[in-house]
Enzyme design. Structure first.
Site, short mmCIF file in Angstrom:
data_model
loop_
_atom_site.label_atom_id
_atom_site.label_comp_id
_atom_site.label_asym_id
_atom_site.label_seq_id
_atom_site.Cartn_x
_atom_site.Cartn_y
_atom_site.Cartn_z
CG ASP A 265 -1.77 1.21 1.34
OD1 ASP A 265 -2.36 1.62 0.32
OD2 ASP A 265 -1.86 1.79 2.45
CG ASP B 243 -1.98 7.00 0.48
OD1 ASP B 243 -1.03 7.52 -0.12
OD2 ASP B 243 -3.12 6.90 0.00
#
Length: 243
Positions: free
Chosen positions: A14, A16
């Site tokens: 991922d 963020d």
């Protein structure tokens, strides 16, 4: 290898909160946008901890808008992806939030987490395949500006979701698409996630999931309950296990 099970041959990160601290920027943008919207309706302000984690973190913008509004009993027209930021629609509010994100990104230089860069470099040196999987439509801009693109072979993001008709997190579609692009089976890949929706997605897809708790242990139990096989406060902890 690198604190992972021996059968792992690929890493799906991922963006963020895992590779970059853009989660802070997204949180500020959601808070500013929703508070302006809620103030006009005399409603309680957006909670940047509970509302952010429960309704918007890790999800495509329109899904975050839809889920948060539902929590407040508010229904808006869906609109379209081309709605202007001022439109009182689900997509309009999402686009209004994105204006805030771009503004915050322009105000200061975004740097990736140093330990994440080290982990990416070591993973590639060890022959592991690497991809970024994010609901953000600004992923390409972020990984290019921070130099992370040199370590990542594939990108599945908000743009990909729209173009290919994928379901966003907590559905496993985006992680499964990234694994397909890398040519690996889900059971041979690990998902790195800090969002509950992302952990749920990785677990549902049959991946080994490392939950990253960036809030000092306060999120660890929730990540584990959502399906994380292992929870760390920072990816660097996995490297320390090997030293």
């Amino acid at each position: 290898m690198l604190g992972l099970p021996d059968h792992v041959t690929a890493c799906l990160f991922d963006l963020d909160g895992v590779l970059t601290p853009t989660a802070v920027i997204h949180n500020k943008a959601w808070t500013a946008m929703f508070n302006e919207f809620l103030k006009a309706r005399g409603q309680q302000e957006f909670d940047p901890v509970h509302d952010y984690n429960d309704y918007v973190d890790g999800k495509p913008r329109e899904a975050g808008v839809r889920d948060f509004l539902a929590s407040r009993g508010i229904t808006l027209p869906e609109g379209t992806p081309d709605d202007p930021p001022g439109a009182e629609t689900v997509w309009g509010l999402g686009n209004r939030k994105n204006v805030q994100v771009l503004k915050l990104l322009d105000e200061g230089k975004l740097e990736p987490y140093p330990t994440s860069v080290t982990y990416l470099r070591k993973a590639r040196a060890a022959g592991l395949r690497c991809a970024v999987v994010s609901s953000s439509a600004n992923t390409l801009q972020v990984i290019t500006n921070t130099g992370l693109d040199q370590y990542l072979e594939a990108r599945v993001d908000g743009v990909t979701i729209r173009e290919r008709g994928l379901k966003g997190k907590p559905a496993p579609d985006t992680f499964l698409e990234a694994a397909r692009e890398l040519g690996v089976e889900p059971h041979n890949a690990v998902v790195f996630e800090d969002a509950l929706a992302g952990v749920t997605a990785g677990h549902a897809g049959g991946f080994y999931v490392v939950g990253v708790d960036r809030v000092g242990g306060k999120h660890a139990d929730d990540l584990a309950r959502s399906g994380a096989d292992k929870v760390v406060k920072d990816i660097g902890e996995l490297l320390e296990e090997q030293s």
